[in-house]
Scaffold this motif. Structure first.
Motif, PDB file in Angstrom:
ATOM      1  N   SER A 177       0.873  -1.480   0.229  1.00 21.88           N
ATOM      2  CA  SER A 177       0.061  -0.580   0.065  1.00 21.88           C
ATOM      3  C   SER A 177       1.350   1.169  -0.287  1.00 21.88           C
ATOM      4  O   SER A 177       1.651   1.346   0.220  1.00 21.88           O
ATOM      5  N   THR A 200      -4.516   6.318  -6.765  1.00 15.50           N
ATOM      6  CA  THR A 200      -3.251   5.667  -7.394  1.00 15.50           C
ATOM      7  C   THR A 200      -1.931   6.476  -7.701  1.00 15.50           C
ATOM      8  O   THR A 200      -0.720   5.841  -8.249  1.00 15.50           O
ATOM      9  N   VAL A 206       5.957   2.825  -0.813  1.00 16.95           N
ATOM     10  CA  VAL A 206       5.118   2.006  -0.894  1.00 16.95           C
ATOM     11  C   VAL A 206       5.490   0.709   0.512  1.00 16.95           C
ATOM     12  O   VAL A 206       6.830   0.416   0.205  1.00 16.95           O
ATOM     13  N   TYR A 230      -3.803   3.369  -0.406  1.00 20.31           N
ATOM     14  CA  TYR A 230      -4.516   3.016  -1.692  1.00 20.31           C
ATOM     15  C   TYR A 230      -3.476   1.341  -1.434  1.00 20.31           C
ATOM     16  O   TYR A 230      -2.398   1.396  -1.597  1.00 20.31           O
ATOM     17  N   GLN A 232      -2.333  -1.283  -3.572  1.00 25.85           N
ATOM     18  CA  GLN A 232      -2.068  -1.610  -4.904  1.00 25.85           C
ATOM     19  C   GLN A 232      -2.207  -2.771  -5.864  1.00 25.85           C
ATOM     20  O   GLN A 232      -2.216  -4.235  -5.017  1.00 25.85           O
ATOM     21  N   SER A 239     -10.293  -1.107  -2.628  1.00 24.19           N
ATOM     22  CA  SER A 239      -9.382  -0.249  -1.827  1.00 24.19           C
ATOM     23  C   SER A 239      -9.445   0.087  -0.528  1.00 24.19           C
ATOM     24  O   SER A 239      -9.053  -0.157  -0.076  1.00 24.19           O
TER      25      SER A 239
END
Length: 300
Positions: A177, A200, A206, A230, A232, A239
Motif C-alpha cells: 500500500s 493510485t 510503498v 491505497y 496497489q 481498496s
C-alpha cells in the motif's frame, strides 16, 4: 494464564532479577508497561539499554514517569536505540532546535505555531511511514501537559493481524500500500503538497500491508494514516473498502490501550507493530512535547 500475560510476567521477573533498581509493570491492557527506577537523563550502560530494549519489544510501549530531559539528553537517549531521523517535513519555525527534535504543541506566539499538530485530534497513524525507512522507535517527552485531553491511544497490530478472518488474511497476503505523505495525522494537507485526487498516484513510500518484525519475527498489519492510502493492484473502490475493513478491525477496543499524560513522562513505542492516535486538547490549554524518531529498517 494466556500467552500475553505470561510474557509480561516473565519480562517483569527477569528485569527485577537482573537490575534490582529497575522494574517493568505491564499496564494490564492490550500492550504497554510502566518502567520505574531508571533516570533517562543519565548515560545508560549497555546492559541496561539491552534490558530496556527487551522490555520494549515485549510490551511495544514503555512509559517512564517523572523524567527531566534536555533536548540533547533526549537525542542521546534515542541514539542508544538507533539512528535518529533528522526532521525533514515541518510547518513551524525550527530556529534553535537540534536537527532531530520535533516539537508537538498547540501553543501559539504572535500568531505563530511553536510546534506541529495543534489542538485537534490526531487520527490513527504510524510515524514516518511515508518514507522508505520508517521509524522503528518514537520517543515522546511531555514538557508541558494540559489538565485534561491529549491522551495518546495505541493499538496492538500483532493481535489485530492474528485475529483477522482467514479470508481477509488471504486477500492482503503479498499486497502493498501507498503511505501517503501529502497529509498529516491531523488530516491537513502538508505545506508543499496538494490534496490527492488519484489515490493510485499518491506521493509516499510503498510498504507491505503485512510486515514481519525484524527483531521479534512476528507478523503485524502495517498501514500509514487512517482514511488515506491505497492498496496497489485493486480498483480504488475495492481498496477503500478493504482499508476501511482493516482500520475498523485494528482499532477494536480489545487491541487498544490509552495513555493519560503527566508532565515529565517519556513514552517510547514501536511503530513496527502498533498504531497510535491522539485525542483533542482545548485550544486554551497549553501542550508542549518533544519528539525524536529512530530510523528503522525497510519493511518486509
Amino acid at each position: 494464564m494466556d500467552r500475553t500475560t505470561a510474557t509480561h510476567s516473565r519480562s517483569r521477573i527477569m528485569m527485577v532479577e537482573q537490575h534490582q533498581a529497575f522494574s517493568v509493570t505491564p499496564t494490564g491492557g492490550a500492550l504497554g508497561a510502566v518502567v520505574t527506577g531508571v533516570d533517562l537523563s543519565a548515560s545508560l550502560e549497555a546492559e541496561l539499554v539491552a534490558r530496556l530494549r527487551e522490555a520494549w519489544l515485549a510490551h511495544q510501549v514503555l512509559v517512564f514517569r517523572g523524567q527531566s530531559l534536555t533536548d540533547g539528553q533526549l537525542v542521546a537517549l534515542a541514539r542508544a536505540f538507533g539512528d535518529p531521523h533528522a526532521v525533514e517535513v515541518c510547518e513551524y519555525d525550527r530556529s534553535g532546535l537540534l536537527p532531530e527534535i520535533d516539537v508537538i504543541s498547540n501553543i501559539m506566539v504572535d500568531g505563530r505555531a511553536l510546534g506541529a499538530l495543534g489542538s485537534g485530534e490526531a487520527a490513527w497513524h504510524t510515524d514516518m511511514s511515508m518514507f522508505e525507512y520508517p521509524a522503528a522507535a518514537t520517543l515522546l517527552f511531555g514538557k508541558e501537559i494540559p489538565p485534561a485531553g491529549g491522551n495518546t491511544r495505541f493499538a496492538n497490530l500483532y493481535a489485530a493481524y492474528e485475529t483477522l478472518p482467514e479470508e481477509t488474511k488471504r486477500r492482503i497476503e503479498g499486497r502493498r500500500s501507498i503511505h501517503d505523505i501529502a497529509y498529516t495525522a491531523a488530516g491537513t494537507v502538508r505545506a508543499g503538497f496538494e490534496a490527492v485526487e488519484d489515490k493510485t498516484q499518491g506521493p509516499g513510500a510503498v510498504h507491505p500491508v503485512v510486515r514481519t518484525h525484524v527483531e521479534t519475527g512476528r507478523r503485524a498489519l502495517f498501514l500509514g494514516r487512517q482514511s488515506y492510502g491505497y492498496i496497489q493492484g485493486l480498483p480504488v473502490e475495492e481498496s477503500d473498502a478493504l482499508l476501511e475493513e482493516l482500520w475498523t478491525h485494528m482499532t477494536k477496543p480489545e487491541f487498544v490501550w490509552e495513555h493519560a499524560w503527566q508532565q515529565g513522562d517519556l513514552v517510547m513505542w514501536d511503530n513496527r507493530c502498533l498504531i497510535h492516535g491522539r485525542g483533542s486538547v482545548s485550544s486554551g490549554a497549553r501542550r508542549m512535547l518533544r519528539r525524536v524518531t529512530v530510523r528503522g529498517e525497510k519493511p518486509v
